[in-house]
Design a protein around this motif. Sequence first.
Motif, PDB file in Angstrom:
ATOM      1  N   THR A  79       1.004  -1.446   0.044  1.00 51.92           N
ATOM      2  CA  THR A  79       0.042   0.084  -0.124  1.00 51.92           C
ATOM      3  C   THR A  79       0.809   1.289  -0.173  1.00 51.92           C
ATOM      4  O   THR A  79       0.317   2.276  -0.168  1.00 51.92           O
ATOM      5  CB  THR A  79      -0.813   0.186   1.289  1.00 51.92           C
ATOM      6  OG1 THR A  79      -0.107   0.129   2.341  1.00 51.92           O
ATOM      7  CG2 THR A  79      -1.745  -1.342   1.351  1.00 51.92           C
ATOM      8  N   ARG A  80       2.316   1.176   0.214  1.00 58.36           N
ATOM      9  CA  ARG A  80       2.992   2.329   0.316  1.00 58.36           C
ATOM     10  C   ARG A  80       4.141   2.054  -0.839  1.00 58.36           C
ATOM     11  O   ARG A  80       5.374   2.064  -0.342  1.00 58.36           O
ATOM     12  CB  ARG A  80       3.782   2.326   1.655  1.00 58.36           C
ATOM     13  CG  ARG A  80       2.713   2.827   2.740  1.00 58.36           C
ATOM     14  CD  ARG A  80       3.424   2.903   3.973  1.00 58.36           C
ATOM     15  NE  ARG A  80       2.434   3.128   5.154  1.00 58.36           N
ATOM     16  CZ  ARG A  80       2.897   3.266   6.405  1.00 58.36           C
ATOM     17  NH1 ARG A  80       4.106   3.384   6.441  1.00 58.36           N
ATOM     18  NH2 ARG A  80       1.883   3.562   7.236  1.00 58.36           N
ATOM     19  N   GLU A  81       3.849   2.163  -1.942  1.00 62.16           N
ATOM     20  CA  GLU A  81       4.754   1.812  -3.010  1.00 62.16           C
ATOM     21  C   GLU A  81       6.005   0.820  -2.675  1.00 62.16           C
ATOM     22  O   GLU A  81       7.168   1.077  -3.017  1.00 62.16           O
ATOM     23  CB  GLU A  81       5.392   3.123  -3.303  1.00 62.16           C
ATOM     24  CG  GLU A  81       4.426   4.324  -3.868  1.00 62.16           C
ATOM     25  CD  GLU A  81       5.037   5.639  -4.010  1.00 62.16           C
ATOM     26  OE1 GLU A  81       6.263   5.865  -4.284  1.00 62.16           O
ATOM     27  OE2 GLU A  81       4.306   6.650  -4.001  1.00 62.16           O
ATOM     28  N   ASP A  82       5.399  -0.160  -2.476  1.00 61.47           N
ATOM     29  CA  ASP A  82       6.346  -1.469  -2.182  1.00 61.47           C
ATOM     30  C   ASP A  82       7.460  -1.230  -1.431  1.00 61.47           C
ATOM     31  O   ASP A  82       8.547  -1.356  -1.363  1.00 61.47           O
ATOM     32  CB  ASP A  82       6.852  -1.945  -3.602  1.00 61.47           C
ATOM     33  CG  ASP A  82       5.837  -2.521  -4.338  1.00 61.47           C
ATOM     34  OD1 ASP A  82       4.788  -2.977  -3.918  1.00 61.47           O
ATOM     35  OD2 ASP A  82       6.036  -2.511  -5.643  1.00 61.47           O
ATOM     36  N   ALA A  83       7.308  -0.445  -0.306  1.00 62.74           N
ATOM     37  CA  ALA A  83       8.342  -0.243   0.702  1.00 62.74           C
ATOM     38  C   ALA A  83       8.475  -1.271   1.809  1.00 62.74           C
ATOM     39  O   ALA A  83       7.341  -2.045   2.233  1.00 62.74           O
ATOM     40  CB  ALA A  83       7.637   1.001   1.865  1.00 62.74           C
ATOM     41  N   ARG A  84       9.436  -1.493   2.140  1.00 58.50           N
ATOM     42  CA  ARG A  84       9.936  -2.683   2.974  1.00 58.50           C
ATOM     43  C   ARG A  84       9.600  -2.416   4.323  1.00 58.50           C
ATOM     44  O   ARG A  84       9.875  -1.397   4.853  1.00 58.50           O
ATOM     45  CB  ARG A  84      11.591  -2.928   2.917  1.00 58.50           C
ATOM     46  CG  ARG A  84      12.145  -3.509   1.756  1.00 58.50           C
ATOM     47  CD  ARG A  84      13.635  -3.843   2.041  1.00 58.50           C
ATOM     48  NE  ARG A  84      14.016  -4.368   3.119  1.00 58.50           N
ATOM     49  CZ  ARG A  84      14.384  -5.783   3.152  1.00 58.50           C
ATOM     50  NH1 ARG A  84      14.809  -6.425   2.233  1.00 58.50           N
ATOM     51  NH2 ARG A  84      14.889  -6.145   4.673  1.00 58.50           N
ATOM     52  N   ILE A  85       9.074  -3.574   4.930  1.00 58.96           N
ATOM     53  CA  ILE A  85       8.535  -3.337   6.430  1.00 58.96           C
ATOM     54  C   ILE A  85       9.734  -3.897   7.368  1.00 58.96           C
ATOM     55  O   ILE A  85      10.313  -3.219   8.099  1.00 58.96           O
ATOM     56  CB  ILE A  85       7.253  -4.217   6.686  1.00 58.96           C
ATOM     57  CG1 ILE A  85       6.161  -3.559   5.813  1.00 58.96           C
ATOM     58  CG2 ILE A  85       7.138  -4.120   8.200  1.00 58.96           C
ATOM     59  CD1 ILE A  85       4.964  -4.424   6.002  1.00 58.96           C
ATOM     60  N   GLY A  86      10.254  -5.103   6.745  1.00 58.89           N
ATOM     61  CA  GLY A  86      11.222  -5.621   7.405  1.00 58.89           C
ATOM     62  C   GLY A  86      11.411  -7.035   7.056  1.00 58.89           C
ATOM     63  O   GLY A  86      11.151  -7.505   6.065  1.00 58.89           O
ATOM     64  N   THR A  87      12.100  -8.002   8.093  1.00 57.68           N
ATOM     65  CA  THR A  87      12.138  -9.499   7.582  1.00 57.68           C
ATOM     66  C   THR A  87      11.365 -10.308   8.708  1.00 57.68           C
ATOM     67  O   THR A  87      11.228 -10.095  10.002  1.00 57.68           O
ATOM     68  CB  THR A  87      13.661  -9.776   8.117  1.00 57.68           C
ATOM     69  OG1 THR A  87      14.586  -8.833   7.324  1.00 57.68           O
ATOM     70  CG2 THR A  87      14.207 -11.179   7.754  1.00 57.68           C
ATOM     71  N   VAL A  88      10.778 -11.147   8.301  1.00 61.14           N
ATOM     72  CA  VAL A  88      10.083 -12.212   8.944  1.00 61.14           C
ATOM     73  C   VAL A  88      10.922 -13.011  10.073  1.00 61.14           C
ATOM     74  O   VAL A  88      11.752 -13.606   9.377  1.00 61.14           O
ATOM     75  CB  VAL A  88       9.086 -13.271   8.116  1.00 61.14           C
ATOM     76  CG1 VAL A  88       8.441 -14.269   8.973  1.00 61.14           C
ATOM     77  CG2 VAL A  88       8.339 -12.695   7.252  1.00 61.14           C
ATOM     78  N   LYS A  89      10.679 -12.803  11.083  1.00 61.62           N
ATOM     79  CA  LYS A  89      11.390 -13.408  12.283  1.00 61.62           C
ATOM     80  C   LYS A  89      10.898 -14.891  12.893  1.00 61.62           C
ATOM     81  O   LYS A  89      11.453 -15.781  12.969  1.00 61.62           O
ATOM     82  CB  LYS A  89      11.612 -12.516  13.233  1.00 61.62           C
ATOM     83  CG  LYS A  89      12.413 -12.973  14.429  1.00 61.62           C
ATOM     84  CD  LYS A  89      12.705 -11.987  15.678  1.00 61.62           C
ATOM     85  CE  LYS A  89      13.389 -12.795  17.008  1.00 61.62           C
ATOM     86  NZ  LYS A  89      13.211 -11.664  17.926  1.00 61.62           N
ATOM     87  N   ALA A  90       9.415 -14.855  12.846  1.00 60.75           N
ATOM     88  CA  ALA A  90       8.810 -15.861  13.391  1.00 60.75           C
ATOM     89  C   ALA A  90       7.221 -15.874  12.794  1.00 60.75           C
ATOM     90  O   ALA A  90       6.800 -14.849  12.375  1.00 60.75           O
ATOM     91  CB  ALA A  90       8.759 -15.936  15.073  1.00 60.75           C
ATOM     92  N   LEU A  91       6.654 -17.163  13.023  1.00 56.36           N
ATOM     93  CA  LEU A  91       5.328 -17.360  12.791  1.00 56.36           C
ATOM     94  C   LEU A  91       4.806 -17.760  14.349  1.00 56.36           C
ATOM     95  O   LEU A  91       5.296 -18.621  14.819  1.00 56.36           O
ATOM     96  CB  LEU A  91       4.992 -18.259  11.836  1.00 56.36           C
ATOM     97  CG  LEU A  91       3.499 -18.670  11.611  1.00 56.36           C
ATOM     98  CD1 LEU A  91       2.668 -17.571  10.882  1.00 56.36           C
ATOM     99  CD2 LEU A  91       3.537 -20.035  10.806  1.00 56.36           C
ATOM    100  N   ILE A  92       3.901 -16.930  14.664  1.00 59.96           N
ATOM    101  CA  ILE A  92       3.282 -17.159  16.030  1.00 59.96           C
ATOM    102  C   ILE A  92       1.917 -17.789  15.956  1.00 59.96           C
ATOM    103  O   ILE A  92       1.117 -17.078  15.259  1.00 59.96           O
ATOM    104  CB  ILE A  92       3.286 -15.932  16.810  1.00 59.96           C
ATOM    105  CG1 ILE A  92       4.471 -15.177  16.834  1.00 59.96           C
ATOM    106  CG2 ILE A  92       2.585 -16.045  18.095  1.00 59.96           C
ATOM    107  CD1 ILE A  92       4.379 -13.769  17.557  1.00 59.96           C
TER     108      ILE A  92
END
Length: 115
Positions: free
Chosen positions: A49-62
Amino acid sequence: MARFEEIEDRTAAEAARGLELFAEAADLELDDDEWHQDDLLGLTAVDITREDARIGTVKALIQGAAQDLLEITPDGGGRPVLIPFVEEIVPEVDLDAGVVLVSPPPGLLELAEAE
């Protein structure tokens, strides 16, 4: 009830308390909307939704009772971001490209920043 040949009595069972059991992922074919947890770790989360802006890296699946959450380590540091792992918010996981596409509802990412 599960039983193990190596655990023959109550004393052995008490000694085994707290041990973690690991098994290889089965070689089952997964549907297009299914992934092994380990396949998700390390993927790049991108806010579409923000011009393909990176959020970060997947650390875990809870894993939760109602829904699972992706724990994202933000690129800029700070508190982890929890993203509900539902199709409306995470419309695509592309293992080949190494990305998780995220369409967060308004305020979700800002909520993590405010805490």
